[in-house]
Design a protein around this motif. Sequence first.
Motif, PDB file in Angstrom:
ATOM      1  N   MET B  90       0.840  -1.200   0.000  1.00 49.71           N
ATOM      2  CA  MET B  90       0.000   0.000   0.000  1.00 49.71           C
ATOM      3  C   MET B  90       0.873   1.247   0.000  1.00 49.71           C
ATOM      4  O   MET B  90       1.651   1.443   0.928  1.00 49.71           O
ATOM      5  N   PHE B  92       0.279   5.006   0.409  1.00 45.25           N
ATOM      6  CA  PHE B  92      -0.760   5.993   0.713  1.00 45.25           C
ATOM      7  C   PHE B  92      -0.411   7.357   0.124  1.00 45.25           C
ATOM      8  O   PHE B  92       0.718   7.577  -0.323  1.00 45.25           O
ATOM      9  N   PHE B  94       0.931  10.961   0.076  1.00 48.48           N
ATOM     10  CA  PHE B  94       2.072  11.503   0.810  1.00 48.48           C
ATOM     11  C   PHE B  94       2.708  10.436   1.714  1.00 48.48           C
ATOM     12  O   PHE B  94       2.774  10.607   2.924  1.00 48.48           O
ATOM     13  N   SER B  97       5.138  10.644   4.883  1.00 50.44           N
ATOM     14  CA  SER B  97       4.763  10.955   6.266  1.00 50.44           C
ATOM     15  C   SER B  97       4.743   9.706   7.145  1.00 50.44           C
ATOM     16  O   SER B  97       4.448   9.789   8.320  1.00 50.44           O
ATOM     17  N   GLN B  98       5.059   8.518   6.590  1.00 51.59           N
ATOM     18  CA  GLN B  98       5.135   7.338   7.444  1.00 51.59           C
ATOM     19  C   GLN B  98       6.570   7.002   7.849  1.00 51.59           C
ATOM     20  O   GLN B  98       6.795   6.066   8.602  1.00 51.59           O
ATOM     21  N   LEU B  99       7.546   7.790   7.369  1.00 48.37           N
ATOM     22  CA  LEU B  99       8.938   7.503   7.711  1.00 48.37           C
ATOM     23  C   LEU B  99       9.188   7.839   9.176  1.00 48.37           C
ATOM     24  O   LEU B  99       8.717   8.842   9.679  1.00 48.37           O
ATOM     25  N   PHE B 100       9.932   6.968   9.855  1.00 49.73           N
ATOM     26  CA  PHE B 100      10.119   7.202  11.285  1.00 49.73           C
ATOM     27  C   PHE B 100      11.513   6.845  11.795  1.00 49.73           C
ATOM     28  O   PHE B 100      11.934   7.327  12.832  1.00 49.73           O
ATOM     29  N   ASP B 107      14.257   1.927   8.194  1.00 43.68           N
ATOM     30  CA  ASP B 107      12.879   2.188   7.825  1.00 43.68           C
ATOM     31  C   ASP B 107      12.399   1.189   6.782  1.00 43.68           C
ATOM     32  O   ASP B 107      11.286   0.674   6.866  1.00 43.68           O
ATOM     33  N   PHE B 110      11.680  -2.254   8.184  1.00 42.84           N
ATOM     34  CA  PHE B 110      10.561  -2.334   9.134  1.00 42.84           C
ATOM     35  C   PHE B 110       9.492  -3.326   8.678  1.00 42.84           C
ATOM     36  O   PHE B 110       9.079  -4.212   9.429  1.00 42.84           O
ATOM     37  N   GLY B 111       9.042  -3.198   7.428  1.00 42.20           N
ATOM     38  CA  GLY B 111       7.990  -4.068   6.902  1.00 42.20           C
ATOM     39  C   GLY B 111       8.372  -5.540   6.906  1.00 42.20           C
ATOM     40  O   GLY B 111       7.731  -6.345   7.588  1.00 42.20           O
ATOM     41  N   ASN B 114       8.583  -7.106  10.294  1.00 44.53           N
ATOM     42  CA  ASN B 114       7.276  -7.339  10.898  1.00 44.53           C
ATOM     43  C   ASN B 114       6.670  -8.651  10.412  1.00 44.53           C
ATOM     44  O   ASN B 114       5.899  -9.293  11.124  1.00 44.53           O
ATOM     45  N   PHE B 145      14.964  11.908   7.266  1.00 43.30           N
ATOM     46  CA  PHE B 145      14.503  13.300   7.383  1.00 43.30           C
ATOM     47  C   PHE B 145      15.494  14.300   6.786  1.00 43.30           C
ATOM     48  O   PHE B 145      15.197  15.477   6.672  1.00 43.30           O
ATOM     49  N   MET B 163       8.764  -5.659   0.334  1.00 46.32           N
ATOM     50  CA  MET B 163       8.035  -6.866   0.731  1.00 46.32           C
ATOM     51  C   MET B 163       7.630  -7.716  -0.467  1.00 46.32           C
ATOM     52  O   MET B 163       6.897  -8.687  -0.307  1.00 46.32           O
ATOM     53  N   ASP B 178       6.948  17.919  -8.323  1.00 50.68           N
ATOM     54  CA  ASP B 178       6.990  18.671  -9.569  1.00 50.68           C
ATOM     55  C   ASP B 178       6.797  17.692 -10.730  1.00 50.68           C
ATOM     56  O   ASP B 178       6.936  16.487 -10.560  1.00 50.68           O
TER      57      ASP B 178
END
Lengths: 271, 286, 272
Positions: B90, B92, B94, B97-100, B107, B110-111, B114, B145, B163, B178
């Motif tokens: 998936m 989504f 933007f 905004s899920q980067l952490f 990062d 992570f998937g 899990n 970031f 994945m 752009d």
Amino acid sequence: MNKLILGRYFPGDSWLHKLDPRAKLVAAIGFIAILFVAINWQGYLLLILFTLFVMRLSGISLKMYIRGVRPLIWLILFTVSLQILFTAGGTVYVDWGPITISQYGLINGVFIFCRFVMIIFISTVVTLTTKPIDLTDGINALLSPLRLFKVPVDDISLMLTIALRFIPNLLDETQKVMDAQRARGTTFGEGSLVEQMKKLVPIIMPLFVSSLKRAEDMADVMEVRGYQSSKPRSSFRKLAWKRKDTLAIVTMLALTTTLVLLRQFGTYYMY
Amino acid sequence: MQVNFKGVTADYQIGPIRSRNILHHVNLCLPSKSFTAIVGHTGAGKSSLLKTVNGLLLPKEGKIQVGDQTITPELQSKVVLKHVRQSVGMVFQFPESQLFAETVEQDICFGPMNFGVSKEEAKKSAKDAILNVGLEEAVLSASPFSLSGGQQRRVAIAGVLVMNPDVLVLDEPGAGLDPQGKEEILTLIKYLHESKGITTILVTHDMDDVARYADDVVVMEKGKVVTYKPVHTFFNDVVQLHAWSLDLPEARRLQLRLEEEANVKLPKVCLTIDDLVAALIEVGLA
Amino acid sequence: MVADKTIIEVDNLTFRYDLRKKKQILSAISFSVKQGEWIAVVGDNGSGKSTLARLLVGLLEPENGTITIDGIQLNEETKWDIRKKIGLVFQNPENQFIGTTVQDDVAFGLENNNTPYNEMKQIVEEALQLVEMDMYWDQDPSRLSGGQKQRVAIAGILAFKPNVIILDEAFVMLDPKSRNQLLSTLKQLREKRNITIISVTHDMNEAAIADRILVMDDGTIIQDSTPEAVFKTNQQLAAPFPEQLRRKLAESGSNVPQTYMTEDEMVRWLCK
């Protein structure tokens, strides 16, 4: 997150929805104060009837209010049991060494329970029927005398307003980030406490980053649009005191008087 | 992998207020290895449809079959959800905004981790994934970031591609970039679709993207699927498009204007600039 | 309706984010804008175009050079007055909506200016009419589209009867429909109020309708001329669709004219 009712606004168009937020706040604070005037069952009965009447007036179902009490039920039961156990007087029903349950204890317990629930119900009535922004205006108006003591009332209320404005966005974003991480295989509400805490990092970090970005953006927007905290500002939101608001306050005064009278003439219980 | 919606109805519950149905009896079968664009106005239920594909939103009625897994209203099995989520990637709106994590590598890992992939394996796949989205390996050790917006978007997409999904679902993957950045991302997606046979579902507002990348189009309106057609047939029916107040691809729009003003008929429906150039030369207008 | 009055004069503008570093974000930029002009500022990410927008409203302080707006030189003392003449619409529609409802948001700037209530009421109404958002006066932002929010932001600027509106990639987050609506709002404003528009953008179809395009690269203005001239000489820039078509046709051996063409020109040529 979705279960919390206290603090939410429920759109509607009842008599209470149309009341001035100042009137609602003053009346609610007044009501909570006079809860402590009642000392007998006649007084409590009157207050309970009044609470039910107000809830009815809001046009919102009883189920909603009960859901509002639910998260606090353990706190209430804990306080009530302390009251029951540590108040002595009247007939003693149970006496197991240090644990005694007396008549006065039980009566007090019931009273405390009613008082708690009524406080929650009445505050819920206020928040359910008042838009958050109107509530802020009301608070601002009631705090305004503090300006004399150099309290920055306007800044505080602007901060509150902006915070309220962005709560829905923050909730939305939380939902989005949670969805995104769930799609990447995280499951919430599983595993040990430490594991669950660890799972919060992928949620909190992105929210933190986006909130910072938002705060930066907002500061720029406010500056470009001429906001200077030291300068006097006029207000576009005007509260209008109507006849029904006076009526609400008069009703509260009448209720108070009746309670004081019941205190003199009703049945009298000691705490 | 095939995605099959059978009579799917769904609603959202937000706090005390239960909203009306956002999906109404959706019947739709997207074949394996297809590239489908979903279009429709804001609030038509596109994003909700996407969420039902991997069980982020469970249907109230009906079922969704993803490969040999089935999502039903009473689905309680975490195993099924895990399988579905592993095979459906998936992206989504933007997605950056899920980067952490502290580093891009963490990062992206992570998937897979899990889903029980070992750290070494995950790191290896992360390397492939980052190259796949057109970034350099050195980016892996950087903080997400510290990257530019376009790079962050790629990293987020890598975090999904890693994945090895059989189905890839994308909600406006080019939004906010752009034109060049947008084209690069969509070309990448098209390439992955073709080279790996990933079933791709793309939500977009941009009809030029639909014309250039998708094979089929689904139109949603008020929670319902109102049409499902191959791209060429879809853009042929101008009257119907107008009724849905949907735009046309630039080439098609110019074609129609020309046909009206020059009173000619071009030999075929032109969806891209190359189609239009060929057709104009063929009829001798240019 | 481009008047002869110069509204913006930028002279030798230089800016660095970090004064210890050599890298200049903007190096010695000069240009001027006439009242009622529509200027598009284009260029790659990092070319300094957004920095320019922020400098023009005094959100950043230049290292060197001057900005003069409507005859007043921008500095710490004058910036609050200048901001009444020049407003900035930001990229993210969500983050610039400060009020709880549409009318509250438009009033925010007026409140800051300590405008009396009755006056505010009237100004807010007029400003919302200008951007055709008056029927949404009591809506909260969650019910508005991105484009509607951007129009509300413009109304907030219009409340001060400004000379200039700057848009910093204000179209990027919008869907095509919102984009068109916002564009037509801007066109109307220019007609009705003779407002100068400076639009920082990536969208070449939008840039093509400007009177002038400033092409920026690495902190300098490399071109400052009409869309026609810019698209003719600058092949790196992604051209608007009709121009792309013209180039492709030329490549395929067609005898299309060798100069830049707008859509109307292209259609006319093809129809002849």
